[in-house]
Each structure stands twice: as structure tokens, then as C-alpha cells.
Enzyme design. Structure first.
Site, mmCIF file in Angstrom:
data_model
loop_
_atom_site.group_PDB
_atom_site.id
_atom_site.type_symbol
_atom_site.label_atom_id
_atom_site.label_comp_id
_atom_site.label_asym_id
_atom_site.label_seq_id
_atom_site.Cartn_x
_atom_site.Cartn_y
_atom_site.Cartn_z
ATOM 1 N N GLU A 3 -78.434 50.585 60.932
ATOM 2 C CA GLU A 3 -78.224 52.030 60.972
ATOM 3 C C GLU A 3 -78.897 52.680 62.175
ATOM 4 O OE1 GLU A 3 -78.391 54.277 57.251
ATOM 5 O OE2 GLU A 3 -79.922 55.538 58.204
ATOM 6 N N PHE A 51 -92.986 59.464 56.304
ATOM 7 C CA PHE A 51 -91.572 59.388 55.949
ATOM 8 C C PHE A 51 -91.403 59.022 54.474
ATOM 9 C CE2 PHE A 51 -87.237 57.335 56.804
ATOM 10 C CZ PHE A 51 -86.605 58.566 56.851
ATOM 11 N N HIS A 95 -79.376 45.871 54.850
ATOM 12 C CA HIS A 95 -79.030 47.001 55.714
ATOM 13 C C HIS A 95 -80.318 47.484 56.374
ATOM 14 C CE1 HIS A 95 -76.726 50.504 57.080
ATOM 15 N NE2 HIS A 95 -77.761 51.254 56.739
ATOM 16 N N ASP A 143 -78.545 66.784 52.484
ATOM 17 C CA ASP A 143 -79.487 67.869 52.201
ATOM 18 C C ASP A 143 -79.047 69.120 52.929
ATOM 19 O OD1 ASP A 143 -81.228 66.199 50.677
ATOM 20 O OD2 ASP A 143 -81.993 65.373 52.561
ATOM 21 N N SER A 182 -76.186 44.789 58.137
ATOM 22 C CA SER A 182 -75.715 45.931 58.916
ATOM 23 C C SER A 182 -76.934 46.682 59.443
ATOM 24 C CB SER A 182 -74.835 46.841 58.060
ATOM 25 O OG SER A 182 -75.476 47.147 56.819
#
Length: 278
Positions: free
Chosen positions: A9, A207, A257, A100, A7
């Protein structure tokens, strides 16, 4: 050809230009025939409408969309309305997250944790949705200790989650150890590894430091040695990620993913290297 499911994102674009760019990216990635496209969700209303627009567009194009849904800063009636919108649009899969709290927003919401959100989705919609939750092979950065984090994951599964998608990682042993720990406490849902293709080491390092994903020292040193040589960084990154994916597939991972960062080329390159996709 390897038939492992995978998959991809996206994050919702913030501008009309970004939306146009994402349509082109999506067309390129759709050729690979992923199982679904997931779309991230800004807690507290920051990007929610853009998420809806992107999700419905994906669904209308004939692909399966899996919207992220965060409970932080929200209410039960608001989440109920979102679930109804998704049901009416034919959405059958949701990625349920705590999320968050946006900066400056003091209200944590009626549902404080992801397991409460999963429980609420099941209460409201029964088995309509396949519910994905998050997993952290290197443990959530806010967890007090590994055991607490493992038990928090178990609560999400016990509340009704069907499967999990992990935070990205580059340490295969971390994922395998996490899966073993889950099995030892009776958690047997599929745990799909999250894969972050590497294009820029500077962005990846920033990140990763923020989300708690470890970049192994040997990788850091090699990337740093390339300096500003972007071609070498991309080539080495492709080697690293492709090898990690191959080892995950060999170890029996239930899927992959990809965190696309709204780019097509990095994910396509890994899939071509692995021989997965249409």
C-alpha cells in the site's frame, strides 16, 4: 521460496518531489512482484486527484493498481463517475471503505457505511471489480462492542465483498480469534493480515494510539529501552514483524498486505527475511 501472495500500500504524494520519490520506491518494490499496489484515498476530496494520478500511473506501468474508495462525504453520482474512470483505465480491484469525514466537513454523504458502498459498486458494475474491505482484528475504535463490529464486517461481506484486508496488528492471537469468530457466523472470505513494518517507534506509537492498534507491552518496553538508538529499533522491529509474518503464514493466512508508508527498504527487508517475492 514461499509463494504466498502479498500486496503493498502507498498513500498519494502531496508534492512533485514526493511523486518522484514514490516512483523510485515503486520501482524497487515492483521487483518483488506483488499481486497489486493499493493507493489510499482522502475522503471529501482532500487527496482524490492525487490518488487518481498515482493509480493511473501504476496501471500504466503494467502493475495492478487497487485504489481505495471512500463513500463518506460523497454522492452516488460522484462515486459512479469514479467507478467509470477506473473501469475505463482497466482497474479490476477496489478497496471499499467508509472513510473518515475530514475536519470541518459536515456532510456525511449519501452512503453512510462501507456495506452501502459495496452494494452500490455491485449494483453499478456487477462483478467487474474484486472488492476488498477493511477488517479489524482488535475491533474498530468507534465500535460500541466487539459483536457490533463483527456484524458490521459481515454486512460488508454479505453486500458483495470478495476479501478483506485487516488493520495492522502485532498480536497474532487477535487475528486468529477474529478469523475464528468470522467463520462461526458464516463469513468465509479471505481475510488478509495488514503488516506494518517498524522503522520509528515514536511514529508507530503515535499512529497506533490514533487508529486503535495495540502495541503489546513487551514490545513497548523493549522499544523504549532502545531510546534514540535507531539501528537497534529497526533491527528489533524487523525481527518482530518477520516473526509475526512467519507465524501468520504457518497458520494459513491467505496473503500479506504491507503498509509501506511510501518507503521501500522496510518492506523489502521483511520479504527477504521471509523468502517471499521474486
Amino acid at each position: 521460496m514461499n509463494k504466498i501472495p502479498f500486496s503493498i500500500e502507498f498513500f498519494p504524494p502531496q508534492t512533485t518531489e514526493g511523486a518522484d520519490k514514490l516512483r523510485v520506491v515503486r520501482q524497487k518494490l515492483a521487483v518483488l512482484k506483488p499481486e497489486f499496489f493499493s493507493v489510499t484515498f482522502g475522503a471529501g476530496g482532500t487527496t482524490q486527484e492525487r490518488t487518481f494520478e498515482t493509480v493511473f500511473e501504476i496501471q500504466n506501468e503494467g502493475h495492478q493498481a487497487a485504489p481505495h474508495l471512500s463513500c463518506i462525504g460523497s454522492t452516488r453520482p460522484h462515486i459512479r463517475d469514479i467507478l467509470q474512470r477506473y473501469k475505463e483505465a482497466g482497474i479490476r480491484r477496489i478497496v471499499a471503505l467508509r472513510g473518515d469525514l475530514p475536519s470541518g466537513v459536515g456532510y456525511p454523504g449519501e452512503l453512510r457505511y462501507a456495506n452501502e458502498l459495496v452494494e452500490f459498486i455491485r449494483l453499478e458494475t456487477g462483478d467487474h471489480f474484486h472488492i476488498e474491505v477493511a477488517a479489524y482484528p482488535e475491533y474498530h475504535p468507534q465500535a460500541r462492542n466487539p459483536r457490533d463490529d463483527l456484524l458490521a464486517f459481515k454486512r460488508k461481506v454479505d453486500a458483495g465483498a470478495n476479501s478483506a484486508i485487516t488493520q495492522y496488528f502485532y498480536n497474532l492471537d487477535a487475528y486468529l480469534h477474529f478469523c475464528d469468530e468470522c467463520a462461526a457466523i458464516g463469513v468465509n472470505v479471505p481475510i488478509v493480515p495488514g503488516i506494518m513494518p517498524i522503522v520509528s517507534f515514536t511514529k508507530l506509537a503515535r499512529f497506533s494510539d490514533a487508529c486503535g492498534a495495540e502495541i503489546p507491552r513487551w514490545m513497548r518496553r523493549k522499544f523504549e529501552a532502545f531510546g534514540d538508538d535507531s539501528d537497534s529499533i529497526k533491527a528489533f522491529g524487523l525481527d518482530v514483524v518477520s516473526e509475526l509474518c512467519a507465524k501468520l503464514i504457518a497458520a494459513g493466512a491467505p496473503g500479506l498486505h504491507f503498509y509501506s508508508m511510501n518507503q521501500a527498504a522496510p518492506t523489502i527487508a521483511v520479504c527477504e527475511r521471509l523468502g517471499i517475492g521474486a
